[in-house]
Every structure is written in C-alpha cells, then in structure tokens.
Write a protein that holds these residues in place. Structure first.
Motif, PDB file in Angstrom:
ATOM      1  N   HIS A 186       0.892  -1.171   0.000  1.00 39.56           N
ATOM      2  CA  HIS A 186       0.000   0.000   0.000  1.00 39.56           C
ATOM      3  C   HIS A 186       0.922   1.210   0.000  1.00 39.56           C
ATOM      4  CE1 HIS A 186      -3.721   2.242   1.533  1.00 39.56           C
ATOM      5  NE2 HIS A 186      -2.764   3.145   1.423  1.00 39.56           N
ATOM      6  N   GLU A 188       1.452   4.979  -0.216  1.00 34.32           N
ATOM      7  CA  GLU A 188       1.066   6.391  -0.129  1.00 34.32           C
ATOM      8  C   GLU A 188       2.024   7.039   0.863  1.00 34.32           C
ATOM      9  OE1 GLU A 188      -3.450   7.396  -0.432  1.00 34.32           O
ATOM     10  OE2 GLU A 188      -3.263   5.721   0.964  1.00 34.32           O
ATOM     11  N   HIS A 215      -5.610  12.902   1.221  1.00 35.54           N
ATOM     12  CA  HIS A 215      -4.659  12.035   0.501  1.00 35.54           C
ATOM     13  C   HIS A 215      -4.306  12.730  -0.813  1.00 35.54           C
ATOM     14  CE1 HIS A 215      -5.249   8.043   2.723  1.00 35.54           C
ATOM     15  NE2 HIS A 215      -6.030   8.898   3.343  1.00 35.54           N
ATOM     16  N   ARG A 217      -3.032  13.870  -4.295  1.00 30.64           N
ATOM     17  CA  ARG A 217      -2.737  12.895  -5.348  1.00 30.64           C
ATOM     18  C   ARG A 217      -1.254  12.579  -5.456  1.00 30.64           C
ATOM     19  NH1 ARG A 217      -5.598  13.629  -9.672  1.00 30.64           N
ATOM     20  NH2 ARG A 217      -4.015  12.554 -10.925  1.00 30.64           N
ATOM     21  N   GLU A 220       0.567   9.494  -3.730  1.00 23.14           N
ATOM     22  CA  GLU A 220       0.651   8.138  -4.294  1.00 23.14           C
ATOM     23  C   GLU A 220       1.918   7.969  -5.151  1.00 23.14           C
ATOM     24  OE1 GLU A 220      -2.628   5.335  -5.771  1.00 23.14           O
ATOM     25  OE2 GLU A 220      -2.000   6.376  -7.593  1.00 23.14           O
ATOM     26  N   VAL A 243      -3.844   1.155  -7.428  1.00 21.22           N
ATOM     27  CA  VAL A 243      -3.346   2.401  -8.042  1.00 21.22           C
ATOM     28  C   VAL A 243      -4.546   3.288  -8.391  1.00 21.22           C
ATOM     29  CG1 VAL A 243      -2.058   3.366  -9.983  1.00 21.22           C
ATOM     30  CG2 VAL A 243      -1.310   1.223  -8.900  1.00 21.22           C
ATOM     31  N   SER A 244      -4.441   4.573  -8.000  1.00 16.73           N
ATOM     32  CA  SER A 244      -5.603   5.469  -8.136  1.00 16.73           C
ATOM     33  C   SER A 244      -5.364   6.684  -9.024  1.00 16.73           C
ATOM     34  CB  SER A 244      -6.043   5.954  -6.748  1.00 16.73           C
ATOM     35  OG  SER A 244      -5.090   6.855  -6.195  1.00 16.73           O
ATOM     36  N   THR A 245      -4.106   6.993  -9.333  1.00 19.28           N
ATOM     37  CA  THR A 245      -3.838   8.245 -10.063  1.00 19.28           C
ATOM     38  C   THR A 245      -3.106   7.994 -11.392  1.00 19.28           C
ATOM     39  OG1 THR A 245      -1.703   8.524  -8.942  1.00 19.28           O
ATOM     40  CG2 THR A 245      -3.595   9.661  -7.968  1.00 19.28           C
ATOM     41  N   GLY A 248       0.527   7.830 -10.734  1.00 17.50           N
ATOM     42  CA  GLY A 248       0.923   6.507 -10.249  1.00 17.50           C
ATOM     43  C   GLY A 248       1.140   5.554 -11.412  1.00 17.50           C
ATOM     44  N   PRO A 292      -6.243   4.413  -1.228  1.00 14.32           N
ATOM     45  CA  PRO A 292      -6.384   5.809  -1.607  1.00 14.32           C
ATOM     46  C   PRO A 292      -7.825   6.113  -2.011  1.00 14.32           C
ATOM     47  CG  PRO A 292      -5.169   4.566  -3.279  1.00 14.32           C
ATOM     48  CD  PRO A 292      -5.349   3.653  -2.117  1.00 14.32           C
TER      49      PRO A 292
END
Ligand code: DUC
Ligand code: ZN
Ligand code: ZN
Length: 488
Positions: A186, A188, A215, A217, A220, A243-245, A248, A292
């Motif tokens: 994880h 972040e 959080h 961006r 990440e 993965v959220s961005t 990333g 995230p």
C-alpha cells in the motif's frame, strides 16, 4: 477421454484470456478433463446454450474477517465474504493474515487459517501483513511460513499503526528476496497524509469528502517512486496495490519500461467512482471512503489505459466491508471526523459484474481482457497456475456461466456481504453470473448457494516466477562494483 464425466457444461461460448470458442466442458473429480464438441453425457449436465462460459474469478485483494489496527473487525466473516464472492462469480480469494504490532506472525497465520477452515466456501490463500518486522519475524517466522505456502508479504507505507517506515521496508524487501516471496505494498506518503489530515481537521473540514483531500494525489506517485527505488536497490519484485492516479500509472509504466519487476493492480472504485461520490449530506459519504480515495474521471481514463497497455495487470476488489453503524464506520461515535471513520468499501461481489458490464457488455477492451484481468493474470502473478485462472485441461473446474443479457440494478441489501449497502447502488449492469462451479460442483445456481461453510480449500503457493528476482544488482549492491561489500 475418460469413460464418463461427473458433469458436462454443455453448449456454451467459452472464453479464456486468449481465445473464444463454442465447446462443451467435461469435468471429472473436480478437474476439467475434456473440452470439445458433442461430449458424451455427464452424470450431471449444465445447459450453457446462449451463455458465456468463463473461468472463475480470482480476487487477489480482499480483507475478510480481519482485525483493523483500530481494533474493529470488518463486517464479514469468511462465510459471508466468500458467499458474496461466489454469488459474484469469484471462486478464489487472497485475503490477509494481519500481524499488528507486538503480535507473533506464526500465531496470526495459525489463527487466521482456523477462521478460513471454518467458514470459507470458495478456495483461498493468504497475504501476510507485516507491521512488526522483528528479527524473529523476518529470520524465523517468514521462512517457516513461506515453506508452508504463504508466499506474499504485504506492507503499508502509511497509517499511523501500520506503516513500517523506510528502513524496515528495506528489511522486508530483503527478507522477501531471501525467501522468494513477493512483496505487495500500500504505497502512499504517510507524512503528506498526516499533515493534510491535521490541517483539515483543525480548520473544521471534517466531513467524509475531505478524506479525498487529505490524501493529496502526489502522495501516491511519491510513495510508488520511493518503493520502486527501494525494490530496485534490493532487486526484489513488488506488487503495487490499488493504483488510483494517472501519475501513479505513469511512474509504474516508466519502471516497467526500464525492465524492473514491478506489478500493479487497480480496483473498481478507481475505474467507476470519483472524489465527487463522497460529497453527500452528513456522514453518508463515508460509504464511499477508501484509501487511496477515488480521484477524477481523467484518472479513470489513465488507469484504463494502464490496463490496456499492461502497466497494471489485474483488478481486485480491495473488499474492506464496514457496516454503516457503531460496529463499523461509526465506531468512534455518531459524529466522527473523516479521520475517525474506517476506510474501506464492500466490493467482492460487484467486482466482476461491474467489470463485465464495462468491458464485455459495453465493449471496453473485450471479454478476453476481462478474463485476463480478473482471473488469468492474478493466477500467474500469485503462482496459482495451472490449477486456477483459466479453462484448460487439468485445471480446477472453477467455471462461471454468465448470462450476458440479464440486467441488474444494484441496490442496498441486494448483495450478500454484511454491510447492507453498496457504493454502486442505482447502477444498472448488463451481464450477471448465473451458475458458479467450484472444483466441478455448482455452488451457486438459480440465485441459491449450496456450498457448506468450510468447504473452500487452502491453496498453498510458492512465490513462483513473479517473485523471482531479476538478478540485476545495482552498482551499490554489486560486490564487483561496491569495493567488495557483500550486502544481500
Ligand atoms: N484501504 C486500505 O488500505 N485497506 C483497506 C481498505 C482501504 O480503503
Ligand atoms: Zn491498501
Ligand atoms: Zn486493502
């Protein structure tokens, strides 16, 4: 061909990660033994005419009956979570034996195994969460547990009570290398999240929607970049979770472009939700709170692109179910700040229907990619092949017959986990799992489950190809270039 089949799945359109063809599937002793046309009758028959026949899903990231660092157990038991998984077409889960600080990892895994043995209705294997990587944990317990078939270590780079810090992360990467285990992370930046959270709460921005702002961006991509740098130093393969961005994805793409052994996953919440979903009256937005957090539509597009190009290899649920009451999301009282609300969403059952609707019914990337992302790639990465992840001779007969015409509008209370809500309520999906076979037995049929608690099987795994180091030491670690220092 055997003289008789226990079961034949007849007349369907079979899809794997590479092919699509009309065939019957013959099953004997829980295993696929024949794929062909006009197979002889089986002791039982499943009529798949007009249906798609796909391998059972593998959900490689599901928090089940797991104690959080704050002491809350999530809403599901093994029985309820894996029942929900089965209804959603998932026949294998990878869940978390979670060590908290001060705990003995051997005891943690033993206790967790007892829960799984008692309750699971689909097959399962574990990731081991390390929060207290003591000498005994790394030198004695990890080797013993890897030898027993627990071959992934999971680490947090954030959360006050979970994150291990840079030096211990390096220790864990090295221990994994020495034991041929994969490390899942994880990723972040803890300091950024902590700093932003304190400022937001101090200034009175406490509603769930501010969780997304807490959080930032960049937290990440910063952590992913740092993690990749560490993994390259140790020459250790890694899996980057959820993965959220777009940044990333770009960081991962660049590392993979340099040939590094970096794997990555995303989750439906980053493909189908945005930060705007948390902007609800009162505390309602807590139902969309995960870490995230969901981001923007542009991020969704970048993640789809990452999946298309293979930068990200799998889509998991990150099922982390907390009821919207004092046992879960509201455990800190009726008026919590976003910081006091448990992170996580129910998603183990909706994962495949959401992706099927987007990828097969609406046509984004197609059925073969759907199978790859949800079954075949996780089987490869987590070394469950050839037993799991495809429809092939010799594989376990984990098979889902999909009704591609059926439309379902998701609603609170419709799914089978124990949160009682779904963050996807109101969405109408086309395509639904109709019949689910686990090792040749139809465990879900006509809206009913027949599998007994505890009938799921443990799948011991070694690290396999994904966890094997590149053997590409950096100059700092290479005795030929670091003045002879032996560091690995
Ligand atoms: N984030 C996590 O890190 N774990 C569980 C759920 C979540 O949202
Ligand atoms: Zn996580
Ligand atoms: Zn998680």
């Amino acid at each position: 061909m055997p003289e008789s089949f226990d079961c034949v799945v007849r007349g369907g359109r079979v899809a794997t990660a590479v092919d699509e063809f009309d065939a019957d599937i013959g099953i004997k002793d829980g295993v696929i033994v024949a794929i062909g046309r006009s197979l002889p009758a089986g002791a039982s028959e499943i009529d798949a005419r007009g249906r798609l026949v796909l391998p059972g899903g593998i959900d490689a990231h599901a928090h089940i009956e797991q104690l959080s660092a704050a002491g809350i157990v999530n809403a599901d038991t093994f029985e309820s979570a894996t029942t929900s998984a089965a209804f959603g077409g998932t026949t294998t889960v990878i869940c978390f034996a979670a060590q908290h600080r001060g705990m003995n990892l051997l005891t943690v895994v033993g206790d967790y195994m007892a829960l799984a043995r008692k309750g699971a209705v689909v097959d399962y294997t574990f990731h081991m969460i390390l929060t207290d990587p003591t000498e005994a944990t790394l030198k004695e317990h990890v080797p013993a547990l890897v030898a027993q078939g627990h071959s992934t270590l999971k680490v947090f780079m954030t959360y006050d009570l979970l994150n291990v810090g840079d030096e211990k992360l390096l220790d864990i990467l090295l221990a994994a290398r020495q034991n041929k285990a994969l490390v899942c992370v994880h990723a972040e930046n803890h300091g950024m999240i902590s700093w932003m959270s304190k400022r937001l709460v101090e200034k009175g921005y406490t509603a769930p929607k501010y969780h997304t702002i807490s959080h930032p961006r960049g937290s990440e991509a910063e952590a992913i970049n740092r993690l990749i740098t560490f993994a390259e130093l140790i020459d250790q393969p890694i899996m980057i979770f959820h993965v959220s961005t777009a940044e990333g994805v770009a960081t991962i793409r660049q590392a993979r472009g340099r040939g590094l052994k970096v794997f990555a996953e995303t989750c439906p919440q980053y493909l189908f939700m945005t930060a705007g979903d948390l902007d609800k009256p009162g505390l309602e937005g807590a139902k969309w709170m995960c870490s995230p957090p969901p981001r923007t539509q542009a991020d969704q597009e970048a993640i789809w692109q990452g999946l298309a190009l293979g930068d990200l290899q799998t889509v998991t649920s990150d099922h982390a179910p907390y009821a919207f009451d004092a046992t879960g999301k509201l455990s800190a009282g009726p008026n919590p700040t976003f910081k006091q609300i448990a992170n996580g969403l129910p998603g183990i059952e909706a994962r495949l229907p959401l992706l099927f609707d987007a990828m097969v019914s609406k046509g984004r990337l197609g059925v073969q990619k759907f199978v790859e992302l949800t079954a075949t790639a996780p089987a490869k990465i987590y070394n469950l092949q050839p037993r799991k992840g495809s429809i092939a001779i010799g594989a376990d007969a984990d098979i889902v017959v999909w009704d591609r015409e059926r439309t379902v509008t998701l609603a609170d209370g419709l799914l089978h986990d124990r949160t009682g809500y779904t963050p996807y309520a109101g969405r109408t999906l086309t395509g639904w799992p109709e019949t689910v076979l686990r090792r040749g037995v139809a465990i879900v049929r006509a809206g009913h489950i027949t599998a007994k608690a505890g009938s799921g099987a443990f799948l011991p795994r070694s690290g396999g190809a994904a966890a094997t180091p590149l053997n590409r030491p950096t100059a700092d670690m290479d005795p030929a270039r670091n003045f002879g220092a032996l560091l690995c």
